[in-house]
Each structure stands twice: as structure tokens, then as C-alpha cells.
Design a protein around this motif. Structure first.
Motif, PDB file in Angstrom:
ATOM      1  N   VAL A 163       0.837  -1.206   0.000  1.00 45.34           N
ATOM      2  CA  VAL A 163       0.000   0.000   0.000  1.00 45.34           C
ATOM      3  C   VAL A 163       0.871   1.255   0.000  1.00 45.34           C
ATOM      4  CG1 VAL A 163      -1.711   1.312   1.328  1.00 45.34           C
ATOM      5  CG2 VAL A 163      -2.002  -1.150   1.022  1.00 45.34           C
ATOM      6  N   LYS A 164       1.904   1.252   0.805  1.00 46.46           N
ATOM      7  CA  LYS A 164       2.796   2.420   0.864  1.00 46.46           C
ATOM      8  C   LYS A 164       3.466   2.684  -0.482  1.00 46.46           C
ATOM      9  CE  LYS A 164       6.571   4.378   3.565  1.00 46.46           C
ATOM     10  NZ  LYS A 164       7.478   4.185   4.690  1.00 46.46           N
ATOM     11  N   GLN A 165       3.836   1.621  -1.177  1.00 47.14           N
ATOM     12  CA  GLN A 165       4.525   1.751  -2.457  1.00 47.14           C
ATOM     13  C   GLN A 165       3.589   2.204  -3.580  1.00 47.14           C
ATOM     14  OE1 GLN A 165       6.420  -1.860  -3.774  1.00 47.14           O
ATOM     15  NE2 GLN A 165       7.254  -0.921  -5.606  1.00 47.14           N
ATOM     16  N   HIS A 166       2.338   1.728  -3.564  1.00 50.57           N
ATOM     17  CA  HIS A 166       1.454   1.935  -4.712  1.00 50.57           C
ATOM     18  C   HIS A 166       0.283   2.898  -4.487  1.00 50.57           C
ATOM     19  CE1 HIS A 166       3.432  -1.213  -7.020  1.00 50.57           C
ATOM     20  NE2 HIS A 166       3.419  -1.954  -5.923  1.00 50.57           N
ATOM     21  N   TYR A 167       0.061   3.336  -3.252  1.00 55.97           N
ATOM     22  CA  TYR A 167      -1.120   4.146  -2.946  1.00 55.97           C
ATOM     23  C   TYR A 167      -0.767   5.379  -2.118  1.00 55.97           C
ATOM     24  CZ  TYR A 167      -3.879   0.327  -4.755  1.00 55.97           C
ATOM     25  OH  TYR A 167      -4.414  -0.616  -5.596  1.00 55.97           O
ATOM     26  N   GLN A 168      -1.625   6.376  -2.214  1.00 49.81           N
ATOM     27  CA  GLN A 168      -1.498   7.550  -1.355  1.00 49.81           C
ATOM     28  C   GLN A 168      -2.852   7.823  -0.705  1.00 49.81           C
ATOM     29  OE1 GLN A 168      -0.211  10.723  -3.863  1.00 49.81           O
ATOM     30  NE2 GLN A 168      -2.141  10.860  -4.977  1.00 49.81           N
ATOM     31  N   LEU A 169      -2.822   8.239   0.529  1.00 48.88           N
ATOM     32  CA  LEU A 169      -4.045   8.565   1.259  1.00 48.88           C
ATOM     33  C   LEU A 169      -4.658   9.812   0.646  1.00 48.88           C
ATOM     34  CD1 LEU A 169      -5.807   7.882   3.783  1.00 48.88           C
ATOM     35  CD2 LEU A 169      -4.399   9.519   5.032  1.00 48.88           C
ATOM     36  N   ILE A 170      -5.938   9.717   0.251  1.00 48.37           N
ATOM     37  CA  ILE A 170      -6.619  10.878  -0.329  1.00 48.37           C
ATOM     38  C   ILE A 170      -7.731  11.404   0.562  1.00 48.37           C
ATOM     39  CG2 ILE A 170      -6.027  10.341  -2.716  1.00 48.37           C
ATOM     40  CD1 ILE A 170      -9.013   9.330  -2.980  1.00 48.37           C
ATOM     41  N   ALA A 171      -8.188  10.560   1.505  1.00 53.14           N
ATOM     42  CA  ALA A 171      -9.263  11.015   2.385  1.00 53.14           C
ATOM     43  C   ALA A 171      -9.300  10.169   3.645  1.00 53.14           C
ATOM     44  CB  ALA A 171     -10.614  10.938   1.684  1.00 53.14           C
ATOM     45  N   GLN A 172      -9.690  10.821   4.716  1.00 54.78           N
ATOM     46  CA  GLN A 172      -9.897  10.149   5.989  1.00 54.78           C
ATOM     47  C   GLN A 172     -11.241  10.653   6.503  1.00 54.78           C
ATOM     48  OE1 GLN A 172      -6.387  10.252   8.348  1.00 54.78           O
ATOM     49  NE2 GLN A 172      -7.303   9.165  10.061  1.00 54.78           N
ATOM     50  N   VAL A 173     -12.258   9.802   6.408  1.00 48.83           N
ATOM     51  CA  VAL A 173     -13.609  10.193   6.759  1.00 48.83           C
ATOM     52  C   VAL A 173     -13.841   9.944   8.239  1.00 48.83           C
ATOM     53  CG1 VAL A 173     -16.069   9.840   6.289  1.00 48.83           C
ATOM     54  CG2 VAL A 173     -14.402   9.680   4.427  1.00 48.83           C
ATOM     55  N   ASN A 174     -14.134  10.991   8.958  1.00 52.69           N
ATOM     56  CA  ASN A 174     -14.344  10.911  10.401  1.00 52.69           C
ATOM     57  C   ASN A 174     -15.690  10.262  10.695  1.00 52.69           C
ATOM     58  OD1 ASN A 174     -14.588  11.265  13.132  1.00 52.69           O
ATOM     59  ND2 ASN A 174     -14.310  13.475  13.102  1.00 52.69           N
ATOM     60  N   ASP A 175     -15.632   9.180  11.436  1.00 50.97           N
ATOM     61  CA  ASP A 175     -16.863   8.512  11.856  1.00 50.97           C
ATOM     62  C   ASP A 175     -16.931   8.378  13.374  1.00 50.97           C
ATOM     63  OD1 ASP A 175     -15.015   6.538  12.409  1.00 50.97           O
ATOM     64  OD2 ASP A 175     -16.038   4.966  11.299  1.00 50.97           O
ATOM     65  N   GLY A 176     -16.092   9.125  14.058  1.00 49.21           N
ATOM     66  CA  GLY A 176     -16.062   9.065  15.511  1.00 49.21           C
ATOM     67  C   GLY A 176     -15.014   8.120  16.064  1.00 49.21           C
ATOM     68  N   SER A 177     -14.388   7.332  15.212  1.00 48.14           N
ATOM     69  CA  SER A 177     -13.311   6.438  15.643  1.00 48.14           C
ATOM     70  C   SER A 177     -11.977   7.179  15.463  1.00 48.14           C
ATOM     71  CB  SER A 177     -13.334   5.151  14.808  1.00 48.14           C
ATOM     72  OG  SER A 177     -13.049   5.421  13.455  1.00 48.14           O
ATOM     73  N   PRO A 178     -10.898   6.639  16.029  1.00 46.86           N
ATOM     74  CA  PRO A 178      -9.610   7.343  15.940  1.00 46.86           C
ATOM     75  C   PRO A 178      -9.143   7.662  14.514  1.00 46.86           C
ATOM     76  CG  PRO A 178      -9.484   5.662  17.614  1.00 46.86           C
ATOM     77  CD  PRO A 178     -10.817   5.478  16.920  1.00 46.86           C
ATOM     78  N   LYS A 179      -9.281   6.728  13.581  1.00 49.12           N
ATOM     79  CA  LYS A 179      -8.796   6.966  12.219  1.00 49.12           C
ATOM     80  C   LYS A 179      -9.908   7.072  11.185  1.00 49.12           C
ATOM     81  CE  LYS A 179      -4.155   5.067  12.664  1.00 49.12           C
ATOM     82  NZ  LYS A 179      -3.197   4.112  12.121  1.00 49.12           N
ATOM     83  N   GLY A 180     -11.086   6.602  11.502  1.00 53.52           N
ATOM     84  CA  GLY A 180     -12.187   6.652  10.552  1.00 53.52           C
ATOM     85  C   GLY A 180     -11.946   5.751   9.348  1.00 53.52           C
TER      86      GLY A 180
END
Length: 124
Positions: free
Chosen positions: A100-117
Motif C-alpha cells: 500500500v505504501k509503495q502503490h497508494y497515497q491517502l486521499i481522504a480520511q472520513v471521520n466517523d467518531g473512531s480514531p482513524k475513521g
């Protein structure tokens, strides 16, 4: 929250792109209309203890390489996931984390009330 996640995914994909959900929330394949990028609609078989763990990791990485899903979404530890805990997030599995680190980049983190969503990654 589901609608917000779907909106982000649809804004970053074409109808023929593949989606992989790390966790147990296969409803997003239906909501987005995207085909699966992994042979199973959920990844519980990888992060729950099993004698087949190594085989399932190998199959997962092979499918990720072959299908090149545009979106990888990690829902473990989020409230919208029906199974999976924080310690089941992809970062806890080195071969998956490295891919994942090699091939992907974080584009969104949707807050749902948990620490990372809900964390949504797009292929680089």
C-alpha cells in the motif's frame, strides 16, 4: 457517513476501476458499482488467525498486482466496518503495508467518531 465515502470514491474512479475494501463492509461495492479488486468481498480471512494466512496474503497481493484497484479503503477500526479492530488495520501486516505504501497515497480520511475513521487511498 456511507454517502460521504461513496462520494469520495466516485469522484476518484471510473466505472470500470476496481475497488478493494480492507475490512468487512462489502456494501460499498454495491453503493459504488465498482468491481472487486480482490477475489473476496472482505479481507477477514487475512487478518483473523488461520493456517491459511500466508496463502491468503499471497493471493491478496497477487490480486492487487494483477487488478491494480484504483481505490484501497481500510475500514478496520472504524465504526462503519462490521468486523475488524484497530489491530487489524493494514499497517499491522508488513507485506500489505509495504504494498500500500509503495502503490497508494491517502486521499481522504472520513471521520466517523473512531480514531482513524475510514481511510481511502488512491493508486499512485
Amino acid at each position: 457517513i456511507d454517502q460521504q465515502v461513496v462520494k469520495i470514491i466516485k469522484a476518484n474512479t471510473q466505472p470500470t476501476d476496481h475497488l478493494v475494501i480492507w475490512g468487512y463492509a462489502d456494501r460499498f461495492y454495491i453503493y459504488t458499482g465498482l468491481p472487486m479488486g480482490y477475489r473476496s468481498p472482505y479481507t477477514i480471512g487475512i487478518y483473523w488467525p488461520s493456517a491459511l494466512h500466508d496463502t491468503r496474503v499471497k493471493d491478496f497481493l497477487a490480486d492487487m498486482s494483477q487488478n491494480q484497484p484504483v481505490i484501497f479503503m481500510d475500514l478496520n477500526g472504524s465504526l462503519i466496518n462490521t468486523e475488524g479492530k484497530t489491530e487489524h488495520q493494514h499497517e499491522y501486516f508488513p507485506p500489505i503495508a509495504n504494498f500500500v505504501k509503495q502503490h497508494y497515497q491517502l486521499i481522504a480520511q472520513v471521520n466517523d467518531g473512531s480514531p482513524k475513521g475510514a481511510r481511502i487511498y488512491k493508486r499512485k
